[in-house]
Design a protein around this motif. Structure first.
Motif, PDB file in Angstrom:
ATOM      1  N   ASP A   6      43.786  10.973  22.658  1.00 20.91           N
ATOM      2  CA  ASP A   6      44.869  11.365  23.063  1.00 20.91           C
ATOM      3  C   ASP A   6      45.943  10.351  23.451  1.00 20.91           C
ATOM      4  O   ASP A   6      47.181  10.626  23.159  1.00 20.91           O
ATOM      5  CB  ASP A   6      44.457  12.181  24.523  1.00 20.91           C
ATOM      6  N   LEU A  45      47.684   9.344  19.912  1.00 15.74           N
ATOM      7  CA  LEU A  45      48.450  10.426  19.347  1.00 15.74           C
ATOM      8  C   LEU A  45      50.042  10.330  20.288  1.00 15.74           C
ATOM      9  O   LEU A  45      50.851  10.532  19.606  1.00 15.74           O
ATOM     10  CB  LEU A  45      47.899  11.894  19.618  1.00 15.74           C
ATOM     11  N   ARG A  46      49.617  10.217  21.328  1.00 21.05           N
ATOM     12  CA  ARG A  46      50.939  10.286  22.432  1.00 21.05           C
ATOM     13  C   ARG A  46      51.947   8.873  22.298  1.00 21.05           C
ATOM     14  O   ARG A  46      53.070   9.117  22.125  1.00 21.05           O
ATOM     15  CB  ARG A  46      50.514  10.396  23.837  1.00 21.05           C
ATOM     16  N   PHE A  63      53.337  11.941  19.421  1.00 20.92           N
ATOM     17  CA  PHE A  63      52.870  13.341  19.102  1.00 20.92           C
ATOM     18  C   PHE A  63      52.610  13.909  20.636  1.00 20.92           C
ATOM     19  O   PHE A  63      52.087  13.455  21.439  1.00 20.92           O
ATOM     20  CB  PHE A  63      51.710  13.578  18.360  1.00 20.92           C
ATOM     21  N   THR A  64      52.929  15.372  20.723  1.00 22.96           N
ATOM     22  CA  THR A  64      52.549  16.015  21.915  1.00 22.96           C
ATOM     23  C   THR A  64      52.062  17.312  21.704  1.00 22.96           C
ATOM     24  O   THR A  64      52.582  18.099  20.535  1.00 22.96           O
ATOM     25  CB  THR A  64      53.865  16.434  22.792  1.00 22.96           C
ATOM     26  N   PRO A  65      51.046  17.920  22.426  1.00 17.03           N
ATOM     27  CA  PRO A  65      50.495  19.246  22.367  1.00 17.03           C
ATOM     28  C   PRO A  65      51.488  20.263  22.109  1.00 17.03           C
ATOM     29  O   PRO A  65      52.654  20.343  22.817  1.00 17.03           O
ATOM     30  CB  PRO A  65      49.702  19.393  23.487  1.00 17.03           C
ATOM     31  N   TRP A  71      49.055  19.305  17.526  1.00 17.01           N
ATOM     32  CA  TRP A  71      49.953  18.111  18.220  1.00 17.01           C
ATOM     33  C   TRP A  71      50.881  18.246  17.190  1.00 17.01           C
ATOM     34  O   TRP A  71      50.915  18.129  15.976  1.00 17.01           O
ATOM     35  CB  TRP A  71      49.279  16.859  18.063  1.00 17.01           C
ATOM     36  N   ASN A  79      54.744  16.081  16.141  1.00 14.57           N
ATOM     37  CA  ASN A  79      55.715  15.108  16.184  1.00 14.57           C
ATOM     38  C   ASN A  79      57.131  15.707  15.629  1.00 14.57           C
ATOM     39  O   ASN A  79      57.161  15.736  14.275  1.00 14.57           O
ATOM     40  CB  ASN A  79      55.427  13.864  15.913  1.00 14.57           C
TER      41      ASN A  79
END
Length: 251
Positions: free
Chosen positions: A68, A71-72, A76-78, A242, A244
């Motif tokens: 998690d 990715l952040r 990237f975000t959900p 996710w 971006n």
């Protein structure tokens, strides 16, 4: 970075490889190397620098804090959530056959550009694919796949007007086939056309001895959830897409 038409790949010195496929809506679907998690940060840095437009990564729900965080940090975000279902083929078989004014035919018996137009029309109402603009050439290319089976990719063609009004697409995956899409055009909603398509596929799978298939439904698509549960579907997993949307380098 290696380039093909609509396909990109990146690698690190330790052999980790990440690929990205451009979808017909312009977004890039990224496949991360599951056995090289430590290389994800470097690979994601490459892709965000090289590509423009939306970047998408699909991951299981409840993944580790480490994943998690990677990715952040890469921006990237959900964006949306899907439920993965396991559907019994027996639950898709109806006691009585549904009658329809449509001929249900394999995708290969029709012109690719016409089927692509139907697919675009249906996807406009599917969460996550609203900007989908596929072409006949792209559809034809998608059939050059070991998981493609013409008996499992069917289109409903009106027997009088010739219009294409619905489709069902099942990929012949192992260990269980995957329902990729089922949909009908707006004038044929709330009719039994979708059920007729399901019955045709279920009959073929049942005759082959297949007992279950898998499918995914968007968390906001309540009708699809109801259909899955109505046919005996069991939710087995949640996946998170996710996204971006930072503008990278123009391609």
């Amino acid at each position: 970075m290696n380039d093909l038409d609509g396909v990109r790949s990146w690698s690190t010195e330790d052999g980790a490889v990440m690929s990205a496929l451009q979808r017909p809506d312009g977004a890039w679907s990224i496949r991360l190397p599951e056995d090289h998690v430590t290389a994800w940060a470097a690979l994601l840095s490459m892709v965000t620098a090289d590509l423009s437009g939306a970047l998408l990564v699909s991951r299981p729900g409840g993944q580790s804090v480490e994943v998690d965080s990677v990715l952040r940090r890469a921006g990237f975000t959900p964006a949306r959530s899907e439920t993965v279902w396991r559907l019994p083929v027996a639950g898709l078989l109806a006691r009585l056959s549904v009658r329809t004014v449509h001929r249900i035919v394999p995708v290969t018996s029709l012109e690719a550009h016409s089927v692509a137009a139907l697919d675009n029309s249906i996807r406009r109402d599917i969460p996550g694919t609203g900007g989908w603009v596929g072409t006949g050439a792209q559809l034809t290319a998608s059939l050059d796949d070991p998981e493609f089976d013409p008996a499992l990719y069917l289109v409903a063609q009106h027997s009088m007007s010739g219009s294409l009004d619905g489709l069902i697409r099942v990929w012949n995956r192992s260990p269980e086939p995957r329902l990729g899409c089922i949909g009908v055009t707006r004038p044929w909603r709330r009719t039994r056309l979708a059920l007729a398509l399901v019955q045709q596929i279920a009959g073929t799978l049942h005759a082959r001895g297949v007992t279950h298939i898998t499918a995914e439904t968007d968390a906001t698509n309540h009708d699809s959830h109801l259909m899955a549960t109505h046919h005996g579907g069991e939710p087995v997993q949640t996946t998170i897409e996710w996204q971006n949307t930072r503008p990278g380098r123009p391609v």
